[in-house]
Design a protein around this motif. Structure first.
Motif, PDB file in Angstrom:
ATOM      1  N   ALA A   7      15.164 -18.870 -10.820  1.00  0.00           N
ATOM      2  CA  ALA A   7      15.251 -20.014  -9.919  1.00  0.00           C
ATOM      3  C   ALA A   7      16.193 -19.756  -8.758  1.00  0.00           C
ATOM      4  O   ALA A   7      16.103 -20.413  -7.718  1.00  0.00           O
ATOM      5  CB  ALA A   7      15.704 -21.256 -10.697  1.00  0.00           C
ATOM      6  N   ARG A   8      17.068 -18.761  -8.906  1.00  0.00           N
ATOM      7  CA  ARG A   8      18.005 -18.393  -7.841  1.00  0.00           C
ATOM      8  C   ARG A   8      17.508 -17.207  -7.023  1.00  0.00           C
ATOM      9  O   ARG A   8      18.246 -16.659  -6.210  1.00  0.00           O
ATOM     10  CB  ARG A   8      19.363 -18.059  -8.454  1.00  0.00           C
ATOM     11  CG  ARG A   8      20.039 -19.285  -9.050  1.00  0.00           C
ATOM     12  CD  ARG A   8      21.248 -18.890  -9.879  1.00  0.00           C
ATOM     13  NE  ARG A   8      21.935 -20.121 -10.290  1.00  0.00           N
ATOM     14  CZ  ARG A   8      23.227 -20.358 -10.091  1.00  0.00           C
ATOM     15  NH1 ARG A   8      23.971 -19.459  -9.493  1.00  0.00           N
ATOM     16  NH2 ARG A   8      23.761 -21.483 -10.488  1.00  0.00           N
ATOM     17  N   GLY A   9      16.287 -16.806  -7.287  1.00  0.00           N
ATOM     18  CA  GLY A   9      15.718 -15.717  -6.507  1.00  0.00           C
ATOM     19  C   GLY A   9      16.006 -14.336  -7.042  1.00  0.00           C
ATOM     20  O   GLY A   9      15.718 -13.331  -6.379  1.00  0.00           O
ATOM     21  N   LEU A  10      16.577 -14.245  -8.249  1.00  0.00           N
ATOM     22  CA  LEU A  10      16.833 -12.958  -8.880  1.00  0.00           C
ATOM     23  C   LEU A  10      15.725 -12.664  -9.885  1.00  0.00           C
ATOM     24  O   LEU A  10      15.130 -13.582 -10.450  1.00  0.00           O
ATOM     25  CB  LEU A  10      18.184 -12.961  -9.595  1.00  0.00           C
ATOM     26  CG  LEU A  10      19.421 -13.145  -8.712  1.00  0.00           C
ATOM     27  CD1 LEU A  10      20.669 -13.311  -9.575  1.00  0.00           C
ATOM     28  CD2 LEU A  10      19.593 -11.956  -7.773  1.00  0.00           C
ATOM     29  N   GLU A  11      15.458 -11.407 -10.122  1.00  0.00           N
ATOM     30  CA  GLU A  11      14.416 -11.027 -11.065  1.00  0.00           C
ATOM     31  C   GLU A  11      15.064 -10.403 -12.295  1.00  0.00           C
ATOM     32  O   GLU A  11      15.394  -9.214 -12.315  1.00  0.00           O
ATOM     33  CB  GLU A  11      13.438 -10.038 -10.421  1.00  0.00           C
ATOM     34  CG  GLU A  11      12.163  -9.830 -11.224  1.00  0.00           C
ATOM     35  CD  GLU A  11      11.396 -11.132 -11.482  1.00  0.00           C
ATOM     36  OE1 GLU A  11      10.948 -11.330 -12.627  1.00  0.00           O
ATOM     37  OE2 GLU A  11      11.274 -11.952 -10.531  1.00  0.00           O
ATOM     38  N   PRO A  12      15.272 -11.193 -13.356  1.00  0.00           N
ATOM     39  CA  PRO A  12      15.944 -10.652 -14.542  1.00  0.00           C
ATOM     40  C   PRO A  12      15.052  -9.667 -15.288  1.00  0.00           C
ATOM     41  O   PRO A  12      13.826  -9.697 -15.170  1.00  0.00           O
ATOM     42  CB  PRO A  12      16.204 -11.905 -15.387  1.00  0.00           C
ATOM     43  CG  PRO A  12      15.109 -12.845 -14.984  1.00  0.00           C
ATOM     44  CD  PRO A  12      14.878 -12.595 -13.522  1.00  0.00           C
ATOM     45  N   LEU A  13      15.666  -8.795 -16.064  1.00  0.00           N
ATOM     46  CA  LEU A  13      14.945  -7.904 -16.957  1.00  0.00           C
ATOM     47  C   LEU A  13      14.966  -8.543 -18.332  1.00  0.00           C
ATOM     48  O   LEU A  13      16.014  -8.737 -18.934  1.00  0.00           O
ATOM     49  CB  LEU A  13      15.604  -6.526 -16.995  1.00  0.00           C
ATOM     50  CG  LEU A  13      15.449  -5.645 -15.758  1.00  0.00           C
ATOM     51  CD1 LEU A  13      16.339  -6.132 -14.610  1.00  0.00           C
ATOM     52  CD2 LEU A  13      15.824  -4.199 -16.081  1.00  0.00           C
ATOM     53  N   GLY A  14      13.816  -8.916 -18.846  1.00  0.00           N
ATOM     54  CA  GLY A  14      13.732  -9.572 -20.140  1.00  0.00           C
ATOM     55  C   GLY A  14      13.355 -11.038 -19.992  1.00  0.00           C
ATOM     56  O   GLY A  14      12.925 -11.473 -18.916  1.00  0.00           O
ATOM     57  N   VAL A  23      17.915 -10.675 -25.501  1.00  0.00           N
ATOM     58  CA  VAL A  23      18.798 -10.374 -24.374  1.00  0.00           C
ATOM     59  C   VAL A  23      18.016 -10.391 -23.066  1.00  0.00           C
ATOM     60  O   VAL A  23      16.804 -10.177 -23.046  1.00  0.00           O
ATOM     61  CB  VAL A  23      19.490  -8.998 -24.530  1.00  0.00           C
ATOM     62  CG1 VAL A  23      20.294  -8.934 -25.817  1.00  0.00           C
ATOM     63  CG2 VAL A  23      18.482  -7.869 -24.481  1.00  0.00           C
ATOM     64  N   PHE A  24      18.726 -10.678 -21.988  1.00  0.00           N
ATOM     65  CA  PHE A  24      18.166 -10.464 -20.647  1.00  0.00           C
ATOM     66  C   PHE A  24      19.253  -9.877 -19.768  1.00  0.00           C
ATOM     67  O   PHE A  24      20.444 -10.058 -20.027  1.00  0.00           O
ATOM     68  CB  PHE A  24      17.593 -11.752 -20.047  1.00  0.00           C
ATOM     69  CG  PHE A  24      18.620 -12.779 -19.656  1.00  0.00           C
ATOM     70  CD1 PHE A  24      19.214 -12.782 -18.395  1.00  0.00           C
ATOM     71  CD2 PHE A  24      19.000 -13.776 -20.556  1.00  0.00           C
ATOM     72  CE1 PHE A  24      20.159 -13.731 -18.038  1.00  0.00           C
ATOM     73  CE2 PHE A  24      19.944 -14.734 -20.211  1.00  0.00           C
ATOM     74  CZ  PHE A  24      20.523 -14.703 -18.945  1.00  0.00           C
ATOM     75  N   ARG A  25      18.852  -9.138 -18.749  1.00  0.00           N
ATOM     76  CA  ARG A  25      19.801  -8.471 -17.861  1.00  0.00           C
ATOM     77  C   ARG A  25      19.668  -9.028 -16.451  1.00  0.00           C
ATOM     78  O   ARG A  25      18.569  -9.372 -16.008  1.00  0.00           O
ATOM     79  CB  ARG A  25      19.525  -6.970 -17.799  1.00  0.00           C
ATOM     80  CG  ARG A  25      19.425  -6.254 -19.117  1.00  0.00           C
ATOM     81  CD  ARG A  25      19.034  -4.802 -18.860  1.00  0.00           C
ATOM     82  NE  ARG A  25      18.566  -4.125 -20.057  1.00  0.00           N
ATOM     83  CZ  ARG A  25      17.967  -2.944 -20.049  1.00  0.00           C
ATOM     84  NH1 ARG A  25      17.761  -2.311 -18.898  1.00  0.00           N
ATOM     85  NH2 ARG A  25      17.580  -2.396 -21.171  1.00  0.00           N
ATOM     86  N   TRP A  26      20.790  -9.097 -15.761  1.00  0.00           N
ATOM     87  CA  TRP A  26      20.734  -9.278 -14.323  1.00  0.00           C
ATOM     88  C   TRP A  26      20.075  -8.021 -13.729  1.00  0.00           C
ATOM     89  O   TRP A  26      20.120  -6.941 -14.346  1.00  0.00           O
ATOM     90  CB  TRP A  26      22.143  -9.446 -13.761  1.00  0.00           C
ATOM     91  CG  TRP A  26      22.678 -10.840 -13.797  1.00  0.00           C
ATOM     92  CD1 TRP A  26      22.792 -11.703 -12.746  1.00  0.00           C
ATOM     93  CD2 TRP A  26      23.202 -11.549 -14.938  1.00  0.00           C
ATOM     94  NE1 TRP A  26      23.350 -12.897 -13.157  1.00  0.00           N
ATOM     95  CE2 TRP A  26      23.602 -12.832 -14.499  1.00  0.00           C
ATOM     96  CE3 TRP A  26      23.355 -11.221 -16.292  1.00  0.00           C
ATOM     97  CZ2 TRP A  26      24.142 -13.782 -15.352  1.00  0.00           C
ATOM     98  CZ3 TRP A  26      23.892 -12.169 -17.156  1.00  0.00           C
ATOM     99  CH2 TRP A  26      24.289 -13.420 -16.676  1.00  0.00           C
ATOM    100  N   GLN A  29      22.614  -5.675  -9.326  1.00  0.00           N
ATOM    101  CA  GLN A  29      23.604  -6.757  -9.343  1.00  0.00           C
ATOM    102  C   GLN A  29      24.700  -6.377 -10.341  1.00  0.00           C
ATOM    103  O   GLN A  29      24.767  -6.887 -11.458  1.00  0.00           O
ATOM    104  CB  GLN A  29      22.948  -8.081  -9.713  1.00  0.00           C
ATOM    105  CG  GLN A  29      21.807  -8.493  -8.796  1.00  0.00           C
ATOM    106  CD  GLN A  29      22.269  -8.714  -7.362  1.00  0.00           C
ATOM    107  OE1 GLN A  29      23.208  -9.472  -7.104  1.00  0.00           O
ATOM    108  NE2 GLN A  29      21.615  -8.055  -6.423  1.00  0.00           N
ATOM    109  N   ASN A  30      25.546  -5.448  -9.940  1.00  0.00           N
ATOM    110  CA  ASN A  30      26.546  -4.865 -10.845  1.00  0.00           C
ATOM    111  C   ASN A  30      27.924  -4.917 -10.193  1.00  0.00           C
ATOM    112  O   ASN A  30      28.361  -3.954  -9.572  1.00  0.00           O
ATOM    113  CB  ASN A  30      26.163  -3.431 -11.202  1.00  0.00           C
ATOM    114  CG  ASN A  30      25.907  -2.572  -9.971  1.00  0.00           C
ATOM    115  OD1 ASN A  30      25.901  -3.067  -8.838  1.00  0.00           O
ATOM    116  ND2 ASN A  30      25.740  -1.280 -10.166  1.00  0.00           N
ATOM    117  N   PRO A  31      28.628  -6.033 -10.312  1.00  0.00           N
ATOM    118  CA  PRO A  31      29.910  -6.203  -9.621  1.00  0.00           C
ATOM    119  C   PRO A  31      30.905  -5.097  -9.936  1.00  0.00           C
ATOM    120  O   PRO A  31      31.229  -4.844 -11.097  1.00  0.00           O
ATOM    121  CB  PRO A  31      30.404  -7.552 -10.143  1.00  0.00           C
ATOM    122  CG  PRO A  31      29.179  -8.257 -10.638  1.00  0.00           C
ATOM    123  CD  PRO A  31      28.274  -7.188 -11.142  1.00  0.00           C
TER     124      PRO A  31
END
Length: 282
Positions: free
Chosen positions: A101-108, A130-133, A137-139
């Protein structure tokens, strides 16, 4: 809207090249290490865990190459150490939907499990969603994901939560960055928590009463730890885990750590797969 399904830091993944040797090494630092686990075949990884009250550390190694563990193999081609941090989620599917919903495509979400040797004999199974950012997207160079525990009773086993070094919980996860403010603000935006400037860097809470993230530059890292402790640490990325102990004398004796500052005992990164382990009062 705040993320409803992210509930604070769950565990820190320390990726290692020799899984069994790392378990022996961390055991020598005063941690009670679980029996070895083997994840579902599509993950191709195995682990040992170090359990605390609400969170834990995971020593992770690659057992067989799969598409799922390629990012881990890429990390290990450069170094060992803290590869990623997991957040607790109460609903992996719901959390992934929030990212979309925020425009990111999660893995999982991805479902997997691993057998667990139970203290009283027999075998249980630990199960997770589990799901991943997204990987980019790795601060500060640290990947993040979220873990839904479906069988907490086979992960938080009481016999595994008592440690000779007095460890009780993860207090802080520290990330070395050339631009700590930017990295902290990136993390803050991804998990809907504030980034705050402090004397030692930029802090971002992970949520609830769980561990904070601290982002600092090389000067900040050096101000917190003597050179002997920093020896063996990476030049960037997640470099340190701060553990709250109920007895610093026990922590020093069990880990053969170096006392410094007012109330800190630290294990050099060279003795812990590239990770500075720092004990502070609980």
């Amino acid at each position: 809207m705040p993320l409803k399904h992210i509930l604070g830091a769950d565990h820190v993944v320390v990726t290692v090249r020799d899984l069994d040797a790392s378990a022996r090494g961390w055991g020598l630092l005063g941690f009670t290490v679980s029996p070895r686990g083997t994840h579902s075949p599509h993950l191709g990884t195995g682990n040992y865990t170090i359990m605390f009250g609400d969170d834990y550390l995971e020593l992770l190694g690659v057992l067989a190459e799969t598409d799922q563990n390629k990012p881990t193999r890429d990390f290990l081609s450069k170094r060992e150490g803290i590869e990623r941090t997991a957040f607790t989620t109460d609903d992996a599917a719901g959390g992934a939907a929030e990212l979309k919903a925020r425009g990111l495509e999660p893995l999982g979400p991805v479902h997997f499990g691993r057998p667990v040797d139970l203290p009283g004999g027999g075998t249980g199974e630990a199960k997770f969603n589990v799901f991943r950012w997204p990987l980019d997207q790795n601060p500060g160079g640290m990947r993040i994901f979220a873990c839904q525990h479906l069988t907490r009773e086979t992960v938080w086993i009481p016999e595994l939560q008592s440690h000779a070094n007095g460890a009780r919980r993860i207090a802080r996860i520290e990330i070395l960055s050339a631009d700590p403010e930017a990295a902290a603000r990136k993390m803050a935006g991804l998990i809907d928590e504030p980034a705050t400037k402090t004397p030692d860097g930029w802090r971002v809470p992970s949520g609830g009463k769980r561990a904070d993230f601290l982002f600092y530059d090389a000067a900040g890292f050096a101000s917190l730890y003597p050179a002997a402790v920093r020896e063996g640490a990476a030049g960037e990325g997640a470099v340190a885990i701060v553990i709250a102990s109920d007895d610093l004398a026990k922590a020093k004796a069990a880990s053969a750590g170096i006392a410094h500052g007012e109330e800190t005992v630290s294990v050099p990164a060279a003795r812990a797969n590239g990770v500075v382990i720092s004990f502070i009062p609980h």
